[in-house]
Scaffold this motif. Structure first.
Motif, PDB file in Angstrom:
ATOM      1  N   ALA A  84       9.840  -6.951  -0.267  1.00 51.25           N
ATOM      2  CA  ALA A  84       8.577  -6.658  -0.970  1.00 51.25           C
ATOM      3  C   ALA A  84       8.047  -5.286  -0.576  1.00 51.25           C
ATOM      4  O   ALA A  84       7.566  -4.525  -1.421  1.00 51.25           O
ATOM      5  CB  ALA A  84       7.548  -7.745  -0.672  1.00 51.25           C
ATOM      6  N   LEU A  85       8.148  -4.939   0.703  1.00 54.43           N
ATOM      7  CA  LEU A  85       7.680  -3.632   1.171  1.00 54.43           C
ATOM      8  C   LEU A  85       8.570  -2.505   0.632  1.00 54.43           C
ATOM      9  O   LEU A  85       8.076  -1.431   0.286  1.00 54.43           O
ATOM     10  CB  LEU A  85       7.616  -3.595   2.694  1.00 54.43           C
ATOM     11  CG  LEU A  85       6.539  -4.491   3.307  1.00 54.43           C
ATOM     12  CD1 LEU A  85       6.748  -4.635   4.805  1.00 54.43           C
ATOM     13  CD2 LEU A  85       5.155  -3.957   2.999  1.00 54.43           C
ATOM     14  N   ARG A  86       9.873  -2.737   0.553  1.00 55.68           N
ATOM     15  CA  ARG A  86      10.807  -1.738   0.027  1.00 55.68           C
ATOM     16  C   ARG A  86      10.459  -1.398  -1.428  1.00 55.68           C
ATOM     17  O   ARG A  86      10.655  -0.269  -1.867  1.00 55.68           O
ATOM     18  CB  ARG A  86      12.239  -2.245   0.112  1.00 55.68           C
ATOM     19  CG  ARG A  86      13.271  -1.222  -0.352  1.00 55.68           C
ATOM     20  CD  ARG A  86      14.700  -1.705  -0.229  1.00 55.68           C
ATOM     21  NE  ARG A  86      15.134  -1.649   1.166  1.00 55.68           N
ATOM     22  CZ  ARG A  86      15.462  -2.705   1.906  1.00 55.68           C
ATOM     23  NH1 ARG A  86      15.431  -3.912   1.390  1.00 55.68           N
ATOM     24  NH2 ARG A  86      15.832  -2.574   3.151  1.00 55.68           N
ATOM     25  N   ALA A  87       9.908  -2.340  -2.162  1.00 51.54           N
ATOM     26  CA  ALA A  87       9.559  -2.130  -3.571  1.00 51.54           C
ATOM     27  C   ALA A  87       8.272  -1.330  -3.753  1.00 51.54           C
ATOM     28  O   ALA A  87       7.951  -0.940  -4.874  1.00 51.54           O
ATOM     29  CB  ALA A  87       9.438  -3.481  -4.277  1.00 51.54           C
ATOM     30  N   MET A  88       7.537  -1.067  -2.684  1.00 48.18           N
ATOM     31  CA  MET A  88       6.273  -0.322  -2.764  1.00 48.18           C
ATOM     32  C   MET A  88       6.545   1.147  -2.449  1.00 48.18           C
ATOM     33  O   MET A  88       6.819   1.497  -1.301  1.00 48.18           O
ATOM     34  CB  MET A  88       5.255  -0.878  -1.777  1.00 48.18           C
ATOM     35  CG  MET A  88       4.837  -2.285  -2.039  1.00 48.18           C
ATOM     36  SD  MET A  88       3.638  -2.828  -0.798  1.00 48.18           S
ATOM     37  CE  MET A  88       3.214  -4.424  -1.437  1.00 48.18           C
ATOM     38  N   PRO A  89       6.455   2.037  -3.444  1.00 55.85           N
ATOM     39  CA  PRO A  89       6.763   3.446  -3.183  1.00 55.85           C
ATOM     40  C   PRO A  89       5.816   4.112  -2.190  1.00 55.85           C
ATOM     41  O   PRO A  89       6.187   5.103  -1.563  1.00 55.85           O
ATOM     42  CB  PRO A  89       6.663   4.102  -4.567  1.00 55.85           C
ATOM     43  CG  PRO A  89       5.929   3.144  -5.412  1.00 55.85           C
ATOM     44  CD  PRO A  89       6.107   1.782  -4.826  1.00 55.85           C
ATOM     45  N   GLU A  90       4.638   3.564  -2.005  1.00 59.80           N
ATOM     46  CA  GLU A  90       3.685   4.135  -1.038  1.00 59.80           C
ATOM     47  C   GLU A  90       4.126   3.889   0.399  1.00 59.80           C
ATOM     48  O   GLU A  90       3.642   4.543   1.318  1.00 59.80           O
ATOM     49  CB  GLU A  90       2.283   3.532  -1.212  1.00 59.80           C
ATOM     50  CG  GLU A  90       1.707   3.663  -2.592  1.00 59.80           C
ATOM     51  CD  GLU A  90       1.987   2.445  -3.471  1.00 59.80           C
ATOM     52  OE1 GLU A  90       1.256   2.280  -4.452  1.00 59.80           O
ATOM     53  OE2 GLU A  90       2.924   1.674  -3.181  1.00 59.80           O
ATOM     54  N   VAL A  91       5.020   2.924   0.612  1.00 59.47           N
ATOM     55  CA  VAL A  91       5.545   2.641   1.953  1.00 59.47           C
ATOM     56  C   VAL A  91       6.745   3.549   2.148  1.00 59.47           C
ATOM     57  O   VAL A  91       7.798   3.366   1.549  1.00 59.47           O
ATOM     58  CB  VAL A  91       5.918   1.158   2.122  1.00 59.47           C
ATOM     59  CG1 VAL A  91       6.544   0.926   3.492  1.00 59.47           C
ATOM     60  CG2 VAL A  91       4.688   0.286   1.939  1.00 59.47           C
ATOM     61  N   VAL A 108       1.433   6.002   2.509  1.00 58.26           N
ATOM     62  CA  VAL A 108       0.851   7.248   2.026  1.00 58.26           C
ATOM     63  C   VAL A 108       0.161   6.943   0.704  1.00 58.26           C
ATOM     64  O   VAL A 108       0.764   6.348  -0.195  1.00 58.26           O
ATOM     65  CB  VAL A 108       1.918   8.345   1.831  1.00 58.26           C
ATOM     66  CG1 VAL A 108       1.283   9.632   1.319  1.00 58.26           C
ATOM     67  CG2 VAL A 108       2.672   8.604   3.130  1.00 58.26           C
ATOM     68  N   ALA A 109      -1.110   7.349   0.597  1.00 61.96           N
ATOM     69  CA  ALA A 109      -1.891   7.096  -0.614  1.00 61.96           C
ATOM     70  C   ALA A 109      -2.801   8.292  -0.885  1.00 61.96           C
ATOM     71  O   ALA A 109      -3.182   9.006   0.044  1.00 61.96           O
ATOM     72  CB  ALA A 109      -2.711   5.819  -0.450  1.00 61.96           C
ATOM     73  N   PRO A 110      -3.169   8.510  -2.160  1.00 60.40           N
ATOM     74  CA  PRO A 110      -3.992   9.673  -2.509  1.00 60.40           C
ATOM     75  C   PRO A 110      -5.376   9.683  -1.872  1.00 60.40           C
ATOM     76  O   PRO A 110      -5.943  10.750  -1.663  1.00 60.40           O
ATOM     77  CB  PRO A 110      -4.116   9.587  -4.034  1.00 60.40           C
ATOM     78  CG  PRO A 110      -3.014   8.704  -4.477  1.00 60.40           C
ATOM     79  CD  PRO A 110      -2.725   7.781  -3.338  1.00 60.40           C
ATOM     80  N   GLY A 111      -5.935   8.532  -1.567  1.00 64.57           N
ATOM     81  CA  GLY A 111      -7.276   8.501  -0.996  1.00 64.57           C
ATOM     82  C   GLY A 111      -7.516   7.229  -0.215  1.00 64.57           C
ATOM     83  O   GLY A 111      -6.657   6.329  -0.159  1.00 64.57           O
ATOM     84  N   ASP A 116      -6.788   1.453   1.085  1.00 60.89           N
ATOM     85  CA  ASP A 116      -7.378   0.120   1.240  1.00 60.89           C
ATOM     86  C   ASP A 116      -6.657  -0.873   0.326  1.00 60.89           C
ATOM     87  O   ASP A 116      -6.300  -1.980   0.739  1.00 60.89           O
ATOM     88  CB  ASP A 116      -8.873   0.184   0.921  1.00 60.89           C
ATOM     89  CG  ASP A 116      -9.587  -1.120   1.187  1.00 60.89           C
ATOM     90  OD1 ASP A 116      -9.254  -1.805   2.177  1.00 60.89           O
ATOM     91  OD2 ASP A 116     -10.498  -1.456   0.398  1.00 60.89           O
ATOM     92  N   GLU A 117      -6.394  -0.446  -0.909  1.00 54.27           N
ATOM     93  CA  GLU A 117      -5.704  -1.303  -1.871  1.00 54.27           C
ATOM     94  C   GLU A 117      -4.273  -1.573  -1.411  1.00 54.27           C
ATOM     95  O   GLU A 117      -3.775  -2.695  -1.526  1.00 54.27           O
ATOM     96  CB  GLU A 117      -5.723  -0.616  -3.250  1.00 54.27           C
ATOM     97  CG  GLU A 117      -5.185  -1.468  -4.388  1.00 54.27           C
ATOM     98  CD  GLU A 117      -3.702  -1.226  -4.652  1.00 54.27           C
ATOM     99  OE1 GLU A 117      -3.018  -2.168  -5.080  1.00 54.27           O
ATOM    100  OE2 GLU A 117      -3.217  -0.114  -4.397  1.00 54.27           O
ATOM    101  N   LEU A 118      -3.603  -0.563  -0.861  1.00 58.16           N
ATOM    102  CA  LEU A 118      -2.243  -0.746  -0.352  1.00 58.16           C
ATOM    103  C   LEU A 118      -2.219  -1.767   0.782  1.00 58.16           C
ATOM    104  O   LEU A 118      -1.383  -2.674   0.783  1.00 58.16           O
ATOM    105  CB  LEU A 118      -1.650   0.586   0.129  1.00 58.16           C
ATOM    106  CG  LEU A 118      -0.281   0.504   0.815  1.00 58.16           C
ATOM    107  CD1 LEU A 118       0.782  -0.043  -0.134  1.00 58.16           C
ATOM    108  CD2 LEU A 118       0.118   1.868   1.360  1.00 58.16           C
TER     109      LEU A 118
END
Length: 143
Positions: A84-91, A108-111, A116-118
């Motif tokens: 599941a984590l591998r499928a999240m590009p922010e990880v 890594v997230a824009p803000g 928080d959402e991640l």
């Protein structure tokens, strides 16, 4: 395969810039181009060098929030959580660690809102028991 001190130096140069020319690497290491090329080929053949990747310049993600997200996983749920984590590009990376947590992810997230959402999405994965995050203030160096 045994990695020699000369191999370690070569790997260090490649970590800084894997696209550096053989001639440039040879100059930095004070070796011949032929020696550098044969060492690289040997390291690739033996699997020491498993591949090459892209490092994005800080300016490209200027203003993005980076955080270490520590994750505790329920027993026998590790493979599903990792998938599941591998499928999240922010990880961007995921490490199995010892201590009170099972995994540490680099997010890594824009803000702040997106971070928080991640972390909420990570916490909602079946098999994740708990998360704790630490925002990265600055990187002193990376290799």
């Amino acid at each position: 395969m045994k990695i020699t001190p000369a191999d370690q130096q070569l790997l260090s140069v490649l970590r800084e810039n894997a696209r550096a020319s053989t001639a440039e690497i040879a100059r930095r290491l004070r070796l011949s181009r032929t020696t550098v090329q044969s060492r690289i080929e040997r390291l690739e053949r033996s699997g020491v060098i498993a591949g090459y990747t892209v490092r994005v310049h800080d300016q490209a993600e200027r203003g993005h929030i980076r955080a270490h997200i520590m994750i505790t996983v329920l027993p026998k749920q590790m493979p599903a959580v990792v998938d599941a984590l591998r499928a999240m590009p922010e990880v961007r990376s995921l490490h199995s660690v010892s201590g009170p947590f099972d995994l540490v992810a680099l997010g890594v997230a824009p803000g702040v809102g997106e971070m928080d959402e991640l972390t909420d999405r990570i916490g909602a994965i079946d098999g994740v028991e708990r998360t704790t995050s630490s925002i990265i203030l600055s990187a002193k160096f990376e290799r």
